[in-house]
Design a protein around this motif. Structure first.
Motif, mmCIF file in Angstrom:
data_model
loop_
_atom_site.group_PDB
_atom_site.id
_atom_site.type_symbol
_atom_site.label_atom_id
_atom_site.label_comp_id
_atom_site.label_asym_id
_atom_site.label_seq_id
_atom_site.Cartn_x
_atom_site.Cartn_y
_atom_site.Cartn_z
ATOM 1 N N GLY A 63 52.140 36.947 85.640
ATOM 2 C CA GLY A 63 52.689 38.296 85.739
ATOM 3 C C GLY A 63 53.569 38.624 84.534
ATOM 4 N N ALA A 64 53.783 39.922 84.330
ATOM 5 C CA ALA A 64 54.517 40.387 83.145
ATOM 6 C C ALA A 64 55.937 39.837 83.087
ATOM 7 C CB ALA A 64 54.545 41.911 83.127
ATOM 8 N N SER A 65 56.635 39.869 84.242
ATOM 9 C CA SER A 65 58.025 39.398 84.233
ATOM 10 C C SER A 65 58.075 37.906 83.954
ATOM 11 C CB SER A 65 58.696 39.680 85.574
ATOM 12 O OG SER A 65 58.649 41.040 85.859
ATOM 13 N N VAL A 66 57.096 37.173 84.497
ATOM 14 C CA VAL A 66 57.066 35.729 84.284
ATOM 15 C C VAL A 66 56.915 35.447 82.787
ATOM 16 C CG1 VAL A 66 55.803 33.604 84.741
ATOM 17 C CG2 VAL A 66 56.122 35.291 86.559
ATOM 18 N N ALA A 67 56.006 36.200 82.152
ATOM 19 C CA ALA A 67 55.779 35.988 80.727
ATOM 20 C C ALA A 67 57.065 36.251 79.953
ATOM 21 C CB ALA A 67 54.667 36.917 80.239
ATOM 22 N N ALA A 95 55.464 42.976 93.018
ATOM 23 C CA ALA A 95 55.974 41.617 93.038
ATOM 24 C C ALA A 95 55.072 40.682 92.230
ATOM 25 C CB ALA A 95 56.094 41.127 94.469
ATOM 26 N N ASN A 96 53.842 41.094 92.015
ATOM 27 C CA ASN A 96 52.931 40.230 91.267
ATOM 28 C C ASN A 96 53.376 40.024 89.824
ATOM 29 O OD1 ASN A 96 51.397 39.792 93.462
ATOM 30 N ND2 ASN A 96 49.687 41.132 92.871
ATOM 31 N N ASP A 97 54.269 40.882 89.351
ATOM 32 C CA ASP A 97 54.828 40.665 88.026
ATOM 33 C C ASP A 97 55.621 39.364 87.985
ATOM 34 O OD1 ASP A 97 53.754 43.072 87.407
ATOM 35 O OD2 ASP A 97 55.655 44.176 87.293
#
Ligand SMILES: Nc1ncnc2c1ncn2[C@@H]1O[C@H](COP(=O)(O)OP(=O)(O)O)[C@@H](O)[C@H]1O
Ligand SMILES: [Mg+2]
Lengths: 223, 500
Positions: B159-163, B203-205
């Protein structure tokens, strides 16, 4: 133009009785006529002007302005009638402090049915010698200048009758005459009837007609 | 001159008091706006993630818990479902599962790992290929990335936030940690990032998605084969009423090594360890149960021999799924499925949208109603401040009012002017508060995003904010009423006679 007949006005006293202030059998002013009204302090001059202007209601009697029996008008009708037909200059604190000279004059035009004529307001202020002080607030003007703005404002709606309540009482003697001249010239130019209350003989003697309220008034007011 | 201008001049005249009362109104409105926007954004982001499919299916238990941990990656999952139950939703070969006719897409979820505190989800590529989010949006990948492939067991998409938080990029590898919470638990084999999802506002981010096939091959993710059961006995899955749809011989054909489940994974798997856990720990099931942490201390780390070597899929009888996202063929099918599944004993089906809106109605809205009441109270207090300020000014303005009346203004006119003053102050303060509130949201947005992954922009508006305008006008009129009546009742003759 102005006709009062059997006008009585009294005020309630703290003890419950009523104190008679005015009892006038007859009082007339012709259209365009200019007259001075004199009288002891507390004899009821201001009260008389209030009655004429429809600000105070007489206990009884007829008040006719420009052919209208204002006693028959509703309060709202009297307010509107006053806006359209009567100019008023007080002794002091004529102007609203938050408004410029020009706005004070425009304010005088705001409560009629007609439109606000800004060009006329400017002309009136130029006429009283304040063409360059349009945006000045009252606090920036001398008392005499404030009274001149008040005169301009009183003329704003081309009234038929101008009531001036000791307009020069708070102005220094050097400028009194200037105010009186302004008031009289304005009335002459626009053919406005004038009732000017004054204490000073130098002012009253300039008028061909001078009435003494003490003589007109049958109510006995003890000062 | 218009009444509005007269009112404005009066406000200017009392500049200090006007500024102060207007400012208190601004603060109140700013807080209301902030609360409204925050609540709206939270609700919006929750519903965003909750659409795109009809149902979440999981082990019987709390519906909310099921929805929270599958859709929002919050809380601990309930237990797992047998893989056979998942197969009821799909067609294997030409054998449709019991529910398959009603299902368009069914996505399995396997939970139990984390990476630096972010949830790791074992799933299938269809999640991003066949499901949409936030009402019709397709998942997209940042340039250079792609979806993971079914045949590449150790591929992952993040996900974007994880990255952003972890710095993981396409081509990087990461090792999921066993257990749901961040900690120094057992580190699994590495997965390679092949795609970074564009921000979705869901939330998948905040999650990492790994190939389910790889997930199953990780340590402790295989359901232990109970003793006494032959590997090819599929009956062990036939729990409750949910019977297998596919015949046993199907397995034999499909799964090459199904007959030797113990050897399905690398032959050198530490059997000693497995034996120990498989026998004394009932929780040690495939997709880790919440308490999987208790094994942290024991170093299970075991290296796979790289990713290039050939992996055999875990046999189905050793598989479990934590949840299934179901996109039904239509709304009626979804409802029918939901009812049927909930009537059964093993599983439950929840409509995420419904569960979450119920949740909002009870929990969140309770909290935000309390918050809103407080902030609305601040507005009312600010309104009272305006009233007191105007009312106090009335004594000084008696004469001004009388002069206006002498100029021909009616009672109604002076009343209107005072009311307008109150309304102008309230609306002016309100407008400032509106901007202030959105500035506040804009400033706090990144902070909220950091904690929740929910993106809030400065220009995020909530329809409820529009209620503020008539609300403020009503409040201002009520508050202006007292001083306005005082103006209305002014005795003109008396006020003119009194020397100020
Ligand atoms: N609202 C009022 N209530 C009671 N008495 C009043 C009121 N207004 C004026 N008076 C009294 O009426 C008398 C006349 O007042 P006023 O008309 O102002 O006199 P003048 O203008 O001639 O000096 C005074 O004695 C004053 O005290
Ligand atoms: Mg007087």
């Amino acid at each position: 133009m102005l006709l009062l007949k059997n006008v009585k006005k009294s005020f309630a006293q703290p003890d419950g009785t009523r104190l008679p202030i005015l009892d006038i059998a007859e009082f007339r002013v012709a259209a365009g006529e200019q007259m001075a009204l004199m009288g002891r302090s507390g004899c009821g001059k201001t009260t008389l002007l209030h009655v004429i202007a429809g600000i105070a209601r007489p206990d009884s009697g007829l008040v006719e302005v420009a052919g209208r029996d204002i006693g028959r008008l509703s309060e709202h009708g009297r307010d509107r009638f006053r806006a359209d037909n009567i100019g008023y200059v007080f002794q002091t604190f004529n102007l609203l402090p938050g408004f410029s000279a020009l706005e004070n004059v425009l304010l005088g035009m705001s409560f009629t049915g007609g439109r606000v004529d800004e060009a006329r307001a400017q002309r009136l202020l130029e006429h009283v010698g304040l063409g360059k002080r349009l945006t000045h607030k009252p606090a920036m003007l001398s008392v005499g200048e404030q009274q001149r703005v008040a005169v301009a404002r009183a003329m704003a709606n081309r009234p038929k009758l101008l009531l001036a309540d000791e307009p020069t009482a708070n102005v220094d003697t050097g400028h009194q005459q200037q105010i009186i001249d302004l008031v009289r010239n304005s009335c002459t130019e626009e053919n406005v009837a004038l009732v000017l209350v004054t204490h000073t003989p130098e002012v009253s003697e300039q008028f061909s007609r001078v009435d003494h309220l003490d003589q007109l008034n049958q109510a006995v007011v003890s000062a | 001159m218009s009444l509005l201008k007269i009112a404005w001049r009066n406000i200017e005249q009392r500049a200090l008091a006007s500024t102060l009362t207007g400012f208190s109104m601004a603060l109140g409105v700013a807080l209301v706006v902030a609360v409204l926007v925050a609540q709206g954004v939270i609700a919006d982001s929750f519903t965003r993630g909750a659409c795109g499919y009809h149902l979440v299916v999981g082990k019987k238990g709390s519906q909310l818990q099921l929805v929270l941990n599958t859709v929002y990656h919050l809380q601990d999952p309930i237990e797992n479902l047998p893989y056979s139950f998942y197969k009821e939703f799909v067609t294997t070969g030409d054998q449709p599962g019991r529910f398959a006719p009603y299902v368009k897409v069914a996505i399995p979820y396997c939970l139990g790992d984390n990476y630096q505190g972010f949830r790791v989800v074992g799933t299938v590529p269809d999640l991003f290929d066949k499901l949409e989010y936030a009402g019709g949006r397709k998942y997209e990948f940042e340039p250079g990335g792609r979806n993971f492939e079914h045949d590449h067991f150790f591929e992952a998409v993040i996900g974007a936030s994880v990255a952003k938080k972890t710095g993981l990029q396409v081509g990087d590898e990461f090792q999921p940690t066993h257990g749901l919470k961040e900690g120094d638990g057992h580190k699994h084999d590495a997965f390679q990032v092949v795609g970074v999802l564009k921000p979705t506002g869901t939330a998948n981010d905040r999650a990492l998605f790994i190939n389910m096939e790889g997930f199953y091959l990780l340590d402790k993710h295989a359901k232990p084969v109970e003793e006494g059961h032959a590997a090819d006995e599929h009956h062990e899955h036939e729990e409750g009423e949910h019977r297998h749809a596919e015949p046993a011989e199907h397995h034999a054909g499909e799964e090459r090594e199904a007959d030797h489940p113990g050897e399905a994974r690398d032959a050198d798997h530490h059997d000693a360890d497995h034996d120990k856990h498989e026998h004394d720990d009932a929780h040690e099931k495939a997709a880790a149960a919440p308490d999987a942490h208790e094994h942290e201390g024991e170093n299970h780390h075991h290296d796979h021999e790289g990713h290039d070597h050939h992996h055999e899929p875990l046999p189905e009888e050793q598989r479990e799924v934590t949840a299934i996202l179901v996109l039904a063929s239509n709304d009626f099918s979804a409802e029918a499925l939901r009812t049927t599944i909930n009537e059964g004993e093993t599983a439950q089906a929840a409509s995420p949208i419904r569960v979450i809106s119920d949740f909002f109605k009870t929990m969140v809205s309770g909290v935000s109603i309390a918050l809103l009441s407080l902030t609305v109270l601040i507005i009312v207090v600010a309104g009272v401040g305006i009233m007191v300020s105007i009312y106090n000014s009335m004594n000084d303005r008696r004469r001004d009012i009388a002069v206006m009346r002498a100029l021909g203004a009616g009672r109604g006119t002076v009343l209107s002017v005072i009311l307008l003053e109150s309304i102008l102050l309230s609306l002016g303060g309100g407008l400032a508060g509106f901007l202030l509130g959105h500035a506040l949201v804009g400033i706090l947005g990144p902070v909220v995003e950091a904690f929740s992954g929910v993106t809030i922009g400065f220009l995020q508006f909530v329809p409820y904010e529009l209620v503020l305008i008539p609300g403020l006008i009503v409040l201002a009129s009520l508050m202006g009423y007292l001083p306005a009546m005082s103006a209305y009742r002014t005795d003109v003759a008396k006020a003119l006679s009194a020397s100020p």
